[in-house]
Design a protein around this motif. Sequence first.
Motif, PDB file in Angstrom:
ATOM      1  N   CYS A  97       0.840  -1.194   0.000  1.00  0.00           N
ATOM      2  CA  CYS A  97       0.000   0.000   0.000  1.00  0.00           C
ATOM      3  C   CYS A  97       0.877   1.247   0.000  1.00  0.00           C
ATOM      4  O   CYS A  97       1.930   1.293   0.645  1.00  0.00           O
ATOM      5  N   HIS A  99       0.193   3.992   1.350  1.00  0.00           N
ATOM      6  CA  HIS A  99       0.071   4.761   2.589  1.00  0.00           C
ATOM      7  C   HIS A  99       1.202   4.363   3.529  1.00  0.00           C
ATOM      8  O   HIS A  99       2.191   5.053   3.664  1.00  0.00           O
ATOM      9  N   ARG A 100       1.114   3.150   4.091  1.00  0.00           N
ATOM     10  CA  ARG A 100       2.160   2.726   5.009  1.00  0.00           C
ATOM     11  C   ARG A 100       2.607   1.293   4.758  1.00  0.00           C
ATOM     12  O   ARG A 100       3.179   0.651   5.636  1.00  0.00           O
ATOM     13  N   ALA A 102       1.140  -1.764   3.953  1.00  0.00           N
ATOM     14  CA  ALA A 102       0.502  -3.072   4.154  1.00  0.00           C
ATOM     15  C   ALA A 102       0.211  -3.701   2.785  1.00  0.00           C
ATOM     16  O   ALA A 102       0.012  -2.988   1.792  1.00  0.00           O
ATOM     17  N   CYS A 116      -6.980  -1.822   0.921  1.00  0.00           N
ATOM     18  CA  CYS A 116      -6.019  -2.146   1.974  1.00  0.00           C
ATOM     19  C   CYS A 116      -6.757  -2.338   3.299  1.00  0.00           C
ATOM     20  O   CYS A 116      -7.605  -1.523   3.672  1.00  0.00           O
ATOM     21  N   HIS A 119      -6.120   0.937   6.562  1.00  0.00           N
ATOM     22  CA  HIS A 119      -6.922   2.164   6.678  1.00  0.00           C
ATOM     23  C   HIS A 119      -7.884   2.347   5.519  1.00  0.00           C
ATOM     24  O   HIS A 119      -8.516   3.389   5.390  1.00  0.00           O
ATOM     25  N   GLY A 120      -7.909   1.328   4.644  1.00  0.00           N
ATOM     26  CA  GLY A 120      -8.935   1.334   3.608  1.00  0.00           C
ATOM     27  C   GLY A 120      -8.603   2.055   2.316  1.00  0.00           C
ATOM     28  O   GLY A 120      -9.505   2.299   1.507  1.00  0.00           O
ATOM     29  N   TRP A 121      -7.348   2.425   2.111  1.00  0.00           N
ATOM     30  CA  TRP A 121      -7.017   3.002   0.798  1.00  0.00           C
ATOM     31  C   TRP A 121      -7.375   1.953  -0.253  1.00  0.00           C
ATOM     32  O   TRP A 121      -7.098   0.751  -0.080  1.00  0.00           O
TER      33      TRP A 121
END
Length: 379
Positions: A97, A99-100, A102, A116, A119-121
């Motif tokens: 992901c 974002h971070r 995952a 993801c 956090h749902g991205w």
Amino acid sequence: MAAILNDQEVAEKVLQHIESKTTDTGDSIWREPVQNYISKSRFDTEINQVLRGNPNPFCPSAALPDAGSYIAREAAGTPIVVVRGNDLKVRAFRNACRHRGAQVATGTGCAKAFRCNYHGWTYRLDGSLQHIPHEQGFPELDKEQHGLVPVAAEEKSGLIFVSQDSNASFADLEEIPALLNSKQQIFNIDEYELDVNWKVFLESFLEGYHIKPAHKETFFPFGFDNLNLVETFGRNSRITFPFQRIAKLADIVPSKRRVDGLLTYVYQLFPNVMIAVLSHHTTMVILEPLAVDKTRVITYSLTNGVLEGEEAFAKARNDAEFVSNQGNAEDIALAKSIQASIHSGANEVFTFGLYEKLIGHFHQSLTDLLEGVNVVELK
Ligand code: FES
Ligand SMILES: [Fe+2]
């Protein structure tokens, strides 16, 4: 580049070998330093330069039948997700992901998008970032710049190839004949780990010199002692294992000879994939090196064509079980035996003889690719 023989040429050559009690041979022996099977830095270099740096077969096309079909798996130690898009084109991405980090997909399935779990991205099948929950928390973030990171992928010869080096050329794939097709059905996917170096296990597929002593009660009763055809195409190769019943083709005019069910072809797609075309099924075996002494083996079992009825499937399954539970188990036991003594100091080199030409070809290709390459430690 010399193309591989057609079935009639194969039949003719096999019959000649049966008649003259001969086999195909190489021109020279190959000596491979044992250090190359036990050195961590050599292993890291192989992963980095060869497995990541060149197009590698990832799965059969048939494993991604529909728009949204995906497979998430490590390839050469990198989590990768391969997916068929809504346009039916296959794409591959680093499975992380933006974002971070995952992983956005696990295992296999069919998805409309990758969401993801952290956090749902959410990403579209073409990798673009579709949705960020509570997007106002990321002022000025450019969504265009935060799609999944693509890796090069190409569909050819019924296979999906992936290269983790964006500059890698896919031109060599032209040498690979059509091995699989979309009519074949996957009836089993198997995965296991072996505490052996990937090359030790790989070598067991590439010669028939061991068939009589190693497969005395399994493959040998149907086959021959040390009678094979060996061919190379580019860095790849094919070995032919004839069954005794092929001898009946001697009574048939050459142009009418059909070899189906009379031999096994094992194609090695450099560096770590084998495709074995057997009497009632085909397997794709992927060796995923995990450590210098650990390998994950992923096997796809496919029908040879469209099968009608449960009986035909049962035959394919029985065939596959015989090969994996019996013959393959013998090769695994021998690979473990080699691995257990690899630090014994008995051998500084392994000597591959004239009957083991394809193993020499494999090591030559590997050596050529690594020549001039600095040994690296994997990050
Ligand atoms: S890590 Fe994927 S949404 Fe946060
Ligand atoms: Fe074997």
